[in-house]
Design a protein around this motif. Structure first.
Motif, PDB file in Angstrom:
ATOM      1  N   GLU A  84       0.913  -1.245   0.053  1.00 54.60           N
ATOM      2  CA  GLU A  84      -0.129   0.114   0.011  1.00 54.60           C
ATOM      3  C   GLU A  84       0.873   1.333   0.123  1.00 54.60           C
ATOM      4  O   GLU A  84       1.894   1.394   0.763  1.00 54.60           O
ATOM      5  N   GLY A  85       0.522   2.226  -0.935  1.00 51.71           N
ATOM      6  CA  GLY A  85       1.178   3.539  -0.985  1.00 51.71           C
ATOM      7  C   GLY A  85       2.230   3.524  -1.745  1.00 51.71           C
ATOM      8  O   GLY A  85       2.365   2.825  -2.716  1.00 51.71           O
ATOM      9  N   GLY A  86       3.215   4.103  -1.465  1.00 55.38           N
ATOM     10  CA  GLY A  86       4.363   4.110  -2.634  1.00 55.38           C
ATOM     11  C   GLY A  86       4.108   5.676  -3.363  1.00 55.38           C
ATOM     12  O   GLY A  86       3.281   6.259  -3.164  1.00 55.38           O
ATOM     13  N   GLN A  87       5.485   5.838  -4.390  1.00 52.01           N
ATOM     14  CA  GLN A  87       5.127   6.944  -5.316  1.00 52.01           C
ATOM     15  C   GLN A  87       4.898   8.207  -4.403  1.00 52.01           C
ATOM     16  O   GLN A  87       4.127   8.970  -4.620  1.00 52.01           O
ATOM     17  N   GLY A  88       5.835   8.448  -3.254  1.00 56.65           N
ATOM     18  CA  GLY A  88       5.808   9.655  -2.671  1.00 56.65           C
ATOM     19  C   GLY A  88       4.756   9.471  -1.462  1.00 56.65           C
ATOM     20  O   GLY A  88       4.896  10.298  -0.434  1.00 56.65           O
ATOM     21  N   GLN A  89       3.950   8.361  -1.160  1.00 57.65           N
ATOM     22  CA  GLN A  89       3.058   8.233  -0.095  1.00 57.65           C
ATOM     23  C   GLN A  89       3.563   7.211   0.905  1.00 57.65           C
ATOM     24  O   GLN A  89       4.480   6.531   0.580  1.00 57.65           O
ATOM     25  N   PRO A  90       3.424   7.293   2.223  1.00 58.26           N
ATOM     26  CA  PRO A  90       3.664   6.284   3.017  1.00 58.26           C
ATOM     27  C   PRO A  90       3.494   4.833   2.663  1.00 58.26           C
ATOM     28  O   PRO A  90       2.561   4.645   2.120  1.00 58.26           O
ATOM     29  N   ILE A  91       4.452   3.793   2.922  1.00 58.30           N
ATOM     30  CA  ILE A  91       4.381   2.394   2.512  1.00 58.30           C
ATOM     31  C   ILE A  91       3.960   1.960   3.659  1.00 58.30           C
ATOM     32  O   ILE A  91       4.677   1.878   4.768  1.00 58.30           O
TER      33      ILE A  91
END
Length: 248
Positions: A84-91
């Protein structure tokens, strides 16, 4: 006089010859290998100049009535590695835990060897990096990446094993750092690097080697990141089920 002299000389030569023979033989301790697996039984030993038939130099056998088991060679298909998340968002998101000793995904957070989340691969040994939902390391697993084909890697080099650390994973993350290449725009493909074999020491102290074949569902020959669903690992592995044996 001459007769006595020659008898004394002959006796001295015999003694010297025997002493010379004894000096040339440095006895070693050998251990019985009743089951023929190359491992000796510490309870049954013999001193000899060279290994007697059925004896070996090591005493590593835990059960001298059971011969070596065969290597296990398997392919795991479509192992999910969601994130979940990634590309600048929390993983975040749970890692998929895999137990090489059973050859299966496990939900046992204590008994696992290697775990997957997106492109990140961790092992059950060392220190957690503290990311969200990352499992604790309570085992003593270790890993390194060998260069070559599966056929080339015939044994685990125990001097190369490392564990996960706060600042670096045993199987490095990032494009071209560990097991994969990320192409970036315009293809955005994750491709396993050829000739990179993951060598693992399991939490039970046994050994395995892994060749990652694909990051996409059903392992398409020519994956398309816009068509084929990612975060599904397909890999070959060879598992050595015998104690104290590091060859494949």
């Amino acid at each position: 006089m001459k007769k006595g002299f020659y008898l004394l000389l002959t006796f001295s030569l015999i003694i010297a010859s025997c002493g010379s023979d004894d000096d040339s033989c440095a006895e070693s301790l050998f251990f019985e290998d009743a089951d023929g697996d190359g491992l000796g039984n510490s309870a049954t030993s013999q001193l000899a100049c060279s290994a007697p038939e059925g004896f070996v130099t090591n005493s590593d056998d835990n059960d001298d009535t059971q011969a070596l088991a065969n290597l296990i060679s398997e392919t795991t298909n479509n192992l999910p590695a969601p994130q979940e998340g990634g590309q600048g968002q929390p993983i975040s998101g749970d890692f998929t835990l895999f137990d090489l000793d059973t050859g299966a995904i496990t939900t046992n957070t204590d008994d696992w060897d290697i775990a997957f989340r997106a492109t990140t691969i961790i092992i059950n040994g060392g220190i957690s990096q503290g990311t969200t939902d990352e499992p604790s390391r309570i085992g003593d697993a270790a890993a390194y990446i060998a260069t070559g084909t599966m056929a080339d890697i015939t044994s685990a080099d125990t001097s190369l094993f490392v564990q996960d650390a706060a600042d670096a994973l045993a199987i490095p993350s990032g494009s071209d750092n560990g097991w994969y290449n990320y192409s970036g725009s315009p293809l955005f493909l994750i491709t396993p690097l050829p000739g990179k074999i993951l060598v693992i020491k399991t939490t039970e102290g046994k050994y395995a080697k892994i060749e990652i074949l694909s990051y996409y569902k059903d392992a398409p020959t020519s994956p398309d990141a816009f068509v084929n669903e990612g975060r599904y690992f397909t890999f070959n592995y060879v598992y050595q089920p015998n104690n104290n044996i590091s060859t494949f």
